[in-house]
Design a protein around this motif. Structure first.
Motif, PDB file in Angstrom:
ATOM      1  N   ASN A   1       0.843  -1.192   0.000  1.00  0.00           N
ATOM      2  CA  ASN A   1       0.000   0.000   0.000  1.00  0.00           C
ATOM      3  C   ASN A   1       0.883   1.249   0.000  1.00  0.00           C
ATOM      4  O   ASN A   1       1.406   1.657   1.022  1.00  0.00           O
ATOM      5  N   PHE A   2       1.072   1.833  -1.184  1.00  0.00           N
ATOM      6  CA  PHE A   2       1.900   3.026  -1.301  1.00  0.00           C
ATOM      7  C   PHE A   2       1.170   4.229  -0.711  1.00  0.00           C
ATOM      8  O   PHE A   2       0.183   4.697  -1.263  1.00  0.00           O
ATOM      9  N   SER A   3       1.669   4.746   0.395  1.00  0.00           N
ATOM     10  CA  SER A   3       1.074   5.950   0.978  1.00  0.00           C
ATOM     11  C   SER A   3       1.739   7.206   0.428  1.00  0.00           C
ATOM     12  O   SER A   3       1.119   8.262   0.343  1.00  0.00           O
ATOM     13  N   ASP A   4       3.002   7.089   0.047  1.00  0.00           N
ATOM     14  CA  ASP A   4       3.734   8.213  -0.538  1.00  0.00           C
ATOM     15  C   ASP A   4       4.474   7.726  -1.774  1.00  0.00           C
ATOM     16  O   ASP A   4       4.949   6.595  -1.832  1.00  0.00           O
ATOM     17  N   ALA A   5       4.573   8.588  -2.772  1.00  0.00           N
ATOM     18  CA  ALA A   5       5.313   8.239  -3.979  1.00  0.00           C
ATOM     19  C   ALA A   5       6.802   8.119  -3.649  1.00  0.00           C
ATOM     20  O   ALA A   5       7.339   8.911  -2.872  1.00  0.00           O
ATOM     21  N   PRO A   6       7.499   7.120  -4.210  1.00  0.00           N
ATOM     22  CA  PRO A   6       8.945   6.998  -3.977  1.00  0.00           C
ATOM     23  C   PRO A   6       9.690   8.245  -4.431  1.00  0.00           C
ATOM     24  O   PRO A   6       9.279   8.923  -5.379  1.00  0.00           O
ATOM     25  N   ASP A   7      10.813   8.524  -3.770  1.00  0.00           N
ATOM     26  CA  ASP A   7      11.583   9.715  -4.125  1.00  0.00           C
ATOM     27  C   ASP A   7      12.659   9.380  -5.154  1.00  0.00           C
ATOM     28  O   ASP A   7      12.802   8.237  -5.600  1.00  0.00           O
ATOM     29  N   SER A   8      13.436  10.386  -5.528  1.00  0.00           N
ATOM     30  CA  SER A   8      14.437  10.213  -6.580  1.00  0.00           C
ATOM     31  C   SER A   8      15.533   9.221  -6.167  1.00  0.00           C
ATOM     32  O   SER A   8      16.082   8.506  -7.011  1.00  0.00           O
ATOM     33  N   THR A   9      15.848   9.154  -4.887  1.00  0.00           N
ATOM     34  CA  THR A   9      16.858   8.206  -4.413  1.00  0.00           C
ATOM     35  C   THR A   9      16.401   6.772  -4.638  1.00  0.00           C
ATOM     36  O   THR A   9      17.190   5.898  -5.027  1.00  0.00           O
ATOM     37  N   TYR A  10      15.124   6.536  -4.414  1.00  0.00           N
ATOM     38  CA  TYR A  10      14.543   5.209  -4.634  1.00  0.00           C
ATOM     39  C   TYR A  10      14.719   4.786  -6.094  1.00  0.00           C
ATOM     40  O   TYR A  10      15.182   3.678  -6.386  1.00  0.00           O
ATOM     41  N   PHE A  11      14.376   5.671  -7.019  1.00  0.00           N
ATOM     42  CA  PHE A  11      14.525   5.358  -8.442  1.00  0.00           C
ATOM     43  C   PHE A  11      15.987   5.136  -8.813  1.00  0.00           C
ATOM     44  O   PHE A  11      16.327   4.249  -9.589  1.00  0.00           O
ATOM     45  N   ALA A  12      16.866   5.975  -8.261  1.00  0.00           N
ATOM     46  CA  ALA A  12      18.294   5.869  -8.578  1.00  0.00           C
ATOM     47  C   ALA A  12      18.869   4.545  -8.097  1.00  0.00           C
ATOM     48  O   ALA A  12      19.688   3.924  -8.776  1.00  0.00           O
ATOM     49  N   ASN A  13      18.425   4.078  -6.929  1.00  0.00           N
ATOM     50  CA  ASN A  13      18.933   2.809  -6.393  1.00  0.00           C
ATOM     51  C   ASN A  13      18.500   1.626  -7.244  1.00  0.00           C
ATOM     52  O   ASN A  13      19.275   0.690  -7.477  1.00  0.00           O
ATOM     53  N   ILE A  14      17.259   1.656  -7.718  1.00  0.00           N
ATOM     54  CA  ILE A  14      16.795   0.583  -8.600  1.00  0.00           C
ATOM     55  C   ILE A  14      17.544   0.630  -9.923  1.00  0.00           C
ATOM     56  O   ILE A  14      17.983  -0.393 -10.452  1.00  0.00           O
ATOM     57  N   ALA A  15      17.708   1.828 -10.486  1.00  0.00           N
ATOM     58  CA  ALA A  15      18.431   1.964 -11.752  1.00  0.00           C
ATOM     59  C   ALA A  15      19.856   1.449 -11.627  1.00  0.00           C
ATOM     60  O   ALA A  15      20.357   0.761 -12.529  1.00  0.00           O
ATOM     61  N   ASP A  16      20.504   1.745 -10.515  1.00  0.00           N
ATOM     62  CA  ASP A  16      21.870   1.263 -10.299  1.00  0.00           C
ATOM     63  C   ASP A  16      21.902  -0.265 -10.240  1.00  0.00           C
ATOM     64  O   ASP A  16      22.819  -0.894 -10.788  1.00  0.00           O
ATOM     65  N   ALA A  17      20.914  -0.853  -9.578  1.00  0.00           N
ATOM     66  CA  ALA A  17      20.877  -2.313  -9.471  1.00  0.00           C
ATOM     67  C   ALA A  17      20.668  -2.953 -10.838  1.00  0.00           C
ATOM     68  O   ALA A  17      21.297  -3.960 -11.173  1.00  0.00           O
ATOM     69  N   LEU A  18      19.811  -2.365 -11.668  1.00  0.00           N
ATOM     70  CA  LEU A  18      19.492  -2.950 -12.969  1.00  0.00           C
ATOM     71  C   LEU A  18      20.672  -2.910 -13.937  1.00  0.00           C
ATOM     72  O   LEU A  18      20.719  -3.697 -14.880  1.00  0.00           O
ATOM     73  N   THR A  19      21.627  -2.022 -13.715  1.00  0.00           N
ATOM     74  CA  THR A  19      22.763  -1.931 -14.639  1.00  0.00           C
ATOM     75  C   THR A  19      23.585  -3.210 -14.662  1.00  0.00           C
ATOM     76  O   THR A  19      24.291  -3.481 -15.639  1.00  0.00           O
ATOM     77  N   SER A  20      23.490  -4.019 -13.602  1.00  0.00           N
ATOM     78  CA  SER A  20      24.275  -5.261 -13.560  1.00  0.00           C
ATOM     79  C   SER A  20      23.650  -6.366 -14.406  1.00  0.00           C
ATOM     80  O   SER A  20      24.281  -7.389 -14.651  1.00  0.00           O
ATOM     81  N   LEU A  21      22.407  -6.166 -14.857  1.00  0.00           N
ATOM     82  CA  LEU A  21      21.717  -7.184 -15.657  1.00  0.00           C
ATOM     83  C   LEU A  21      21.931  -6.874 -17.132  1.00  0.00           C
ATOM     84  O   LEU A  21      21.104  -6.250 -17.795  1.00  0.00           O
ATOM     85  N   GLN A  22      23.033  -7.338 -17.667  1.00  0.00           N
ATOM     86  CA  GLN A  22      23.422  -7.007 -19.037  1.00  0.00           C
ATOM     87  C   GLN A  22      22.510  -7.638 -20.084  1.00  0.00           C
ATOM     88  O   GLN A  22      22.428  -7.156 -21.212  1.00  0.00           O
ATOM     89  N   ASP A  23      21.803  -8.724 -19.741  1.00  0.00           N
ATOM     90  CA  ASP A  23      20.924  -9.390 -20.700  1.00  0.00           C
ATOM     91  C   ASP A  23      19.495  -8.870 -20.656  1.00  0.00           C
ATOM     92  O   ASP A  23      18.674  -9.251 -21.480  1.00  0.00           O
ATOM     93  N   LEU A  24      19.182  -8.013 -19.693  1.00  0.00           N
ATOM     94  CA  LEU A  24      17.804  -7.567 -19.483  1.00  0.00           C
ATOM     95  C   LEU A  24      17.293  -6.764 -20.674  1.00  0.00           C
ATOM     96  O   LEU A  24      17.943  -5.827 -21.135  1.00  0.00           O
ATOM     97  N   GLN A  25      16.103  -7.146 -21.165  1.00  0.00           N
ATOM     98  CA  GLN A  25      15.503  -6.473 -22.308  1.00  0.00           C
ATOM     99  C   GLN A  25      14.226  -5.720 -21.937  1.00  0.00           C
ATOM    100  O   GLN A  25      13.933  -4.673 -22.517  1.00  0.00           O
ATOM    101  N   SER A  26      13.443  -6.260 -21.029  1.00  0.00           N
ATOM    102  CA  SER A  26      12.212  -5.586 -20.600  1.00  0.00           C
ATOM    103  C   SER A  26      12.066  -5.721 -19.097  1.00  0.00           C
ATOM    104  O   SER A  26      12.456  -6.726 -18.503  1.00  0.00           O
ATOM    105  N   CYS A  27      11.500  -4.690 -18.493  1.00  0.00           N
ATOM    106  CA  CYS A  27      11.439  -4.662 -17.033  1.00  0.00           C
ATOM    107  C   CYS A  27      10.241  -3.833 -16.567  1.00  0.00           C
ATOM    108  O   CYS A  27      10.010  -2.729 -17.050  1.00  0.00           O
TER     109      CYS A  27
END
Length: 207
Positions: free
Chosen positions: A136-162
């Motif tokens: 239950n999202f009570s508040d929208a995630p902030d920019s740090t939240y998005f940046a942390n996910i983006a950083d994690a996804l960079t390690s998935l070199q084969d990823l095509q859709s997410c």
């Protein structure tokens, strides 16, 4: 589902049932060594498939509980969890497949970045990833939240859709001379996460 011990199903490649994965279903599956795709419901806590059963299984659909009984030690590359909770512990157990997991669709009660980090660490060959949430999202995630996910996804070199918690992510190359992918999310839509009642019913990728 109980069949004679001498019975076998050497041509059966796909099997789907809404039966629980109990001892009778497990006995039937032990005779289906050619099976490639399996869809079953939940599993009793004490059930274990025999060693060597389902040696060619590549695709599993079912509950997170059943997946943990079936996937480890088998060459499952496509996993769709249509019930149950995807936790860090479940992800680590599913990563014990004997083949790299390439497709994962699941639901979780979490929106923790730690879960995404766990997936990128233990399923490094993911090609398609989709996670929906009952959180239950009570508040929208902030920019740090998005940046942390983006950083994690960079390690998935084969990823095509997410897609993660209702957010579609797209990638671009870091630069002309650098093939590293940079991931960026579309606009966050908290309303859709809270009001779309069919999220858990639509865990499949459109391919």
């Amino acid at each position: 589902m109980r069949t004679p011990d001498a019975a076998s199903h050497p041509r059966l490649q796909r099997f789907a049932t809404n039966f629980h994965l109990d001892q009778h279903v497990a006995h039937f599956l032990s005779k289906a060594d050619a099976l490639l795709e399996l869809e079953v419901d939940s599993v009793p806590a004490t059930l274990q498939l025999r060693d060597g059963a389902l040696p060619r299984l590549t695709q599993f659909t079912g509950s997170s509980q059943a997946a943990q009984a079936v996937v480890p030690g088998r060459p499952v590359q496509h996993i769709h969890l249509n019930s149950g909770d995807l936790t860090q512990e479940v992800a680590e157990n599913l990563a014990k497949s004997s083949a790299p997991v390439q497709v994962l669709g699941a639901a979780t009660s979490s929106h923790s970045v730690d879960l995404v980090n766990t997936l990128t660490q233990c399923m490094g060959h993911l090609v398609h990833l989709r996670i929906v949430t009952t959180y239950n999202f009570s508040d929208a995630p902030d920019s740090t939240y998005f940046a942390n996910i983006a950083d994690a996804l960079t390690s998935l070199q084969d990823l095509q859709s997410c897609e993660i918690w209702g957010l579609h992510w797209t990638s671009t190359k870091k630069s002309f001379n650098d093939e590293t992918k940079v991931w960026q999310s579309q606009s966050f839509n908290a309303h859709s996460l809270l009001t779309e009642g069919n999220l858990l019913d639509n865990l499949y990728f459109p391919y």
